[in-house]
Write a protein that holds these residues in place. Structure first.
Motif, PDB file in Angstrom:
ATOM      1  N   ALA A   1      -5.161  -3.758 -28.709  1.00  0.00           N
ATOM      2  CA  ALA A   1      -4.093  -4.727 -28.968  1.00  0.00           C
ATOM      3  C   ALA A   1      -4.163  -5.254 -30.401  1.00  0.00           C
ATOM      4  CB  ALA A   1      -4.190  -5.886 -27.974  1.00  0.00           C
ATOM      5  N   ALA A   2      -5.364  -5.511 -30.898  1.00  0.00           N
ATOM      6  CA  ALA A   2      -5.507  -6.018 -32.268  1.00  0.00           C
ATOM      7  C   ALA A   2      -5.026  -4.995 -33.286  1.00  0.00           C
ATOM      8  CB  ALA A   2      -6.958  -6.389 -32.542  1.00  0.00           C
ATOM      9  N   LEU A   3      -5.376  -3.734 -33.081  1.00  0.00           N
ATOM     10  CA  LEU A   3      -4.908  -2.693 -33.998  1.00  0.00           C
ATOM     11  C   LEU A   3      -3.403  -2.487 -33.896  1.00  0.00           C
ATOM     12  CD1 LEU A   3      -7.667   0.064 -33.874  1.00  0.00           C
ATOM     13  CD2 LEU A   3      -7.136  -1.491 -35.739  1.00  0.00           C
ATOM     14  N   ALA A   4      -2.850  -2.553 -32.678  1.00  0.00           N
ATOM     15  CA  ALA A   4      -1.408  -2.362 -32.498  1.00  0.00           C
ATOM     16  C   ALA A   4      -0.614  -3.474 -33.172  1.00  0.00           C
ATOM     17  CB  ALA A   4      -1.079  -2.290 -31.014  1.00  0.00           C
TER      18      ALA A   4
ATOM     19  N   PHE B   1      -7.505 -12.792 -37.258  1.00  0.00           N
ATOM     20  CA  PHE B   1      -7.528 -14.257 -37.280  1.00  0.00           C
ATOM     21  C   PHE B   1      -6.116 -14.844 -37.274  1.00  0.00           C
ATOM     22  CE2 PHE B   1     -11.500 -12.852 -39.314  1.00  0.00           C
ATOM     23  CZ  PHE B   1     -12.384 -13.380 -38.381  1.00  0.00           C
ATOM     24  N   ALA B   2      -5.173 -14.176 -37.937  1.00  0.00           N
ATOM     25  CA  ALA B   2      -3.776 -14.615 -37.902  1.00  0.00           C
ATOM     26  C   ALA B   2      -3.184 -14.391 -36.516  1.00  0.00           C
ATOM     27  CB  ALA B   2      -2.961 -13.872 -38.958  1.00  0.00           C
ATOM     28  N   GLN B   3      -3.578 -13.319 -35.851  1.00  0.00           N
ATOM     29  CA  GLN B   3      -3.092 -13.056 -34.495  1.00  0.00           C
ATOM     30  C   GLN B   3      -3.566 -14.141 -33.532  1.00  0.00           C
ATOM     31  OE1 GLN B   3      -4.116  -9.084 -33.183  1.00  0.00           O
ATOM     32  NE2 GLN B   3      -3.686  -8.245 -35.216  1.00  0.00           N
ATOM     33  N   ILE B   4      -4.808 -14.577 -33.698  1.00  0.00           N
ATOM     34  CA  ILE B   4      -5.357 -15.617 -32.822  1.00  0.00           C
ATOM     35  C   ILE B   4      -4.640 -16.938 -33.066  1.00  0.00           C
ATOM     36  CG2 ILE B   4      -7.423 -16.998 -32.330  1.00  0.00           C
ATOM     37  CD1 ILE B   4      -9.054 -14.435 -32.877  1.00  0.00           C
TER      38      ILE B   4
ATOM     39  N   LEU C   1     -14.053  -4.981 -36.910  1.00  0.00           N
ATOM     40  CA  LEU C   1     -12.700  -5.195 -37.421  1.00  0.00           C
ATOM     41  C   LEU C   1     -12.539  -6.621 -37.937  1.00  0.00           C
ATOM     42  CD1 LEU C   1      -9.760  -4.121 -37.733  1.00  0.00           C
ATOM     43  CD2 LEU C   1      -9.347  -5.016 -35.442  1.00  0.00           C
ATOM     44  N   ALA C   2     -12.960  -7.589 -37.140  1.00  0.00           N
ATOM     45  CA  ALA C   2     -12.840  -8.988 -37.557  1.00  0.00           C
ATOM     46  C   ALA C   2     -13.693  -9.272 -38.790  1.00  0.00           C
ATOM     47  CB  ALA C   2     -13.247  -9.908 -36.411  1.00  0.00           C
ATOM     48  N   PHE C   3     -14.912  -8.730 -38.829  1.00  0.00           N
ATOM     49  CA  PHE C   3     -15.795  -8.966 -39.981  1.00  0.00           C
ATOM     50  C   PHE C   3     -15.239  -8.312 -41.248  1.00  0.00           C
ATOM     51  CE2 PHE C   3     -19.487  -7.811 -42.623  1.00  0.00           C
ATOM     52  CZ  PHE C   3     -19.976  -9.086 -42.871  1.00  0.00           C
ATOM     53  N   THR C   4     -14.734  -7.093 -41.129  1.00  0.00           N
ATOM     54  CA  THR C   4     -14.177  -6.390 -42.288  1.00  0.00           C
ATOM     55  C   THR C   4     -12.952  -7.121 -42.828  1.00  0.00           C
ATOM     56  OG1 THR C   4     -14.962  -4.303 -41.381  1.00  0.00           O
ATOM     57  CG2 THR C   4     -13.303  -4.169 -43.096  1.00  0.00           C
ATOM     58  N   GLU C   5     -12.092  -7.596 -41.917  1.00  0.00           N
ATOM     59  CA  GLU C   5     -10.907  -8.330 -42.367  1.00  0.00           C
ATOM     60  C   GLU C   5     -11.291  -9.666 -42.993  1.00  0.00           C
ATOM     61  OE1 GLU C   5      -8.440  -8.533 -38.918  1.00  0.00           O
ATOM     62  OE2 GLU C   5      -7.624  -6.521 -39.235  1.00  0.00           O
ATOM     63  N   PHE C   6     -12.334 -10.286 -42.495  1.00  0.00           N
ATOM     64  CA  PHE C   6     -12.790 -11.549 -43.078  1.00  0.00           C
ATOM     65  C   PHE C   6     -13.330 -11.328 -44.483  1.00  0.00           C
ATOM     66  CE2 PHE C   6     -16.286 -14.575 -43.813  1.00  0.00           C
ATOM     67  CZ  PHE C   6     -15.542 -15.771 -43.799  1.00  0.00           C
ATOM     68  N   VAL C   7     -14.151 -10.298 -44.652  1.00  0.00           N
ATOM     69  CA  VAL C   7     -14.739 -10.007 -45.971  1.00  0.00           C
ATOM     70  C   VAL C   7     -13.647  -9.544 -46.937  1.00  0.00           C
ATOM     71  CG1 VAL C   7     -16.314  -8.459 -47.195  1.00  0.00           C
ATOM     72  CG2 VAL C   7     -17.029  -9.534 -45.072  1.00  0.00           C
TER      73      VAL C   7
ATOM     74  N   GLY D   1     -10.435 -10.166 -46.725  1.00  0.00           N
ATOM     75  CA  GLY D   1      -9.444 -11.211 -46.941  1.00  0.00           C
ATOM     76  C   GLY D   1      -8.041 -10.809 -46.562  1.00  0.00           C
ATOM     77  N   GLY D   2      -7.881  -9.764 -45.790  1.00  0.00           N
ATOM     78  CA  GLY D   2      -6.554  -9.313 -45.376  1.00  0.00           C
ATOM     79  C   GLY D   2      -6.689  -8.291 -44.272  1.00  0.00           C
ATOM     80  N   THR D   3      -5.594  -7.590 -44.000  1.00  0.00           N
ATOM     81  CA  THR D   3      -5.608  -6.609 -42.922  1.00  0.00           C
ATOM     82  C   THR D   3      -6.412  -5.377 -43.324  1.00  0.00           C
ATOM     83  OG1 THR D   3      -3.574  -5.599 -43.713  1.00  0.00           O
ATOM     84  CG2 THR D   3      -3.363  -7.340 -42.061  1.00  0.00           C
ATOM     85  N   LEU D   4      -6.860  -4.670 -42.317  1.00  0.00           N
ATOM     86  CA  LEU D   4      -7.658  -3.462 -42.570  1.00  0.00           C
ATOM     87  C   LEU D   4      -6.762  -2.326 -43.056  1.00  0.00           C
ATOM     88  CD1 LEU D   4     -10.472  -2.153 -42.311  1.00  0.00           C
ATOM     89  CD2 LEU D   4      -9.791  -1.412 -40.046  1.00  0.00           C
ATOM     90  N   VAL D   5      -5.579  -2.225 -42.479  1.00  0.00           N
ATOM     91  CA  VAL D   5      -4.679  -1.102 -42.783  1.00  0.00           C
ATOM     92  C   VAL D   5      -3.708  -1.493 -43.867  1.00  0.00           C
ATOM     93  CG1 VAL D   5      -3.063   0.554 -41.826  1.00  0.00           C
ATOM     94  CG2 VAL D   5      -4.884  -0.345 -40.413  1.00  0.00           C
TER      95      VAL D   5
END
Length: 197
Positions: free
Chosen positions: A113-116, A126-129, A185-191, A193-197
């Motif tokens: 769901a997070a990736l979709a 974090f924005a989704q939450i 995924l959450a850690f990578t996006e936090f480091v 500072g934005g979306t992974l994709v």
């Protein structure tokens, strides 16, 4: 290291031999009064499966012919399956069948769901939450937890229903990887500072 290993071997072997515990300069038995006693060690082995044949039963000798009216021996009984506990405390225990399986199922749904949502809306986890994801998370958690607990309380295990390619072990491993993937995924996006994709 070898001295410590030798001392531990002598402590454990002390119960089996009549001699005293070997000591050296690094290990003083006088400092540990409980180690001076020689406790007998007993090991009991209980085998599972078919019971042993009783040797004390009278055997048929060659001098005694078998009667023609004797019935054939009964077929062996299939091994009984161990009973599955349906107690609430044992099902939800740390090593019980429910916690890792439920967490793994939630992680699999959450990761997909997070990736979709990230691909469709361009929002990170974090924005989704913060955009209402908590209510979806709580609803999904309640539904999946109830759906996972109902069969367990009826005594049905995931192992009994797994056949072929989709086994219960594969589900556990997929859940473990999904848990790691969601955290990564959450850690990578936090480091980042934005979306992974």
């Amino acid at each position: 290291m070898a001295t410590a290993s030798f001392n531990m071997q002598s402590v454990f072997a002390g119960g089996l031999t009549a001699g005293k515990i070997n000591t050296n300069k690094l290990f003083f038995a006088a400092n540990f009064p409980n180690l001076k006693r020689n406790y007998p060690v007993g090991v009991r082995c209980m085998a599972e499966g078919e019971p042993r044949k009783d040797e004390s039963a009278p055997s048929t000798s060659a001098a005694q012919p078998l009667s023609s009216s004797s019935s054939p021996p009964p077929p062996p009984t299939p091994p009984t399956k161990p009973k599955v506990s349906t107690k609430f405390r044992e099902v939800l225990a740390f090593s019980g069948p429910a916690p890792e399986r439920i967490n793994g199922r939630l992680a699999m749904v959450g990761f997909v769901a997070a990736l979709a949502v990230e691909l469709s809306k361009g929002e990170n986890v974090f924005a989704q939450i913060s955009d209402g994801g908590v209510s979806w998370f709580l609803a999904t958690t309640a539904i999946l937890t109830l759906a996972s607990l109902v069969p367990l309380f009826k005594g049905i295990t995931a192992e009994s229903k797994s056949k072929g390619f989709m086994t219960s072990d594969a589900e556990l491993w997929n859940g473990r990887f999904a848990m790691l993937g969601l955290v990564a995924l959450a850690f990578t996006e936090f480091v980042k500072g934005g979306t992974l994709v």
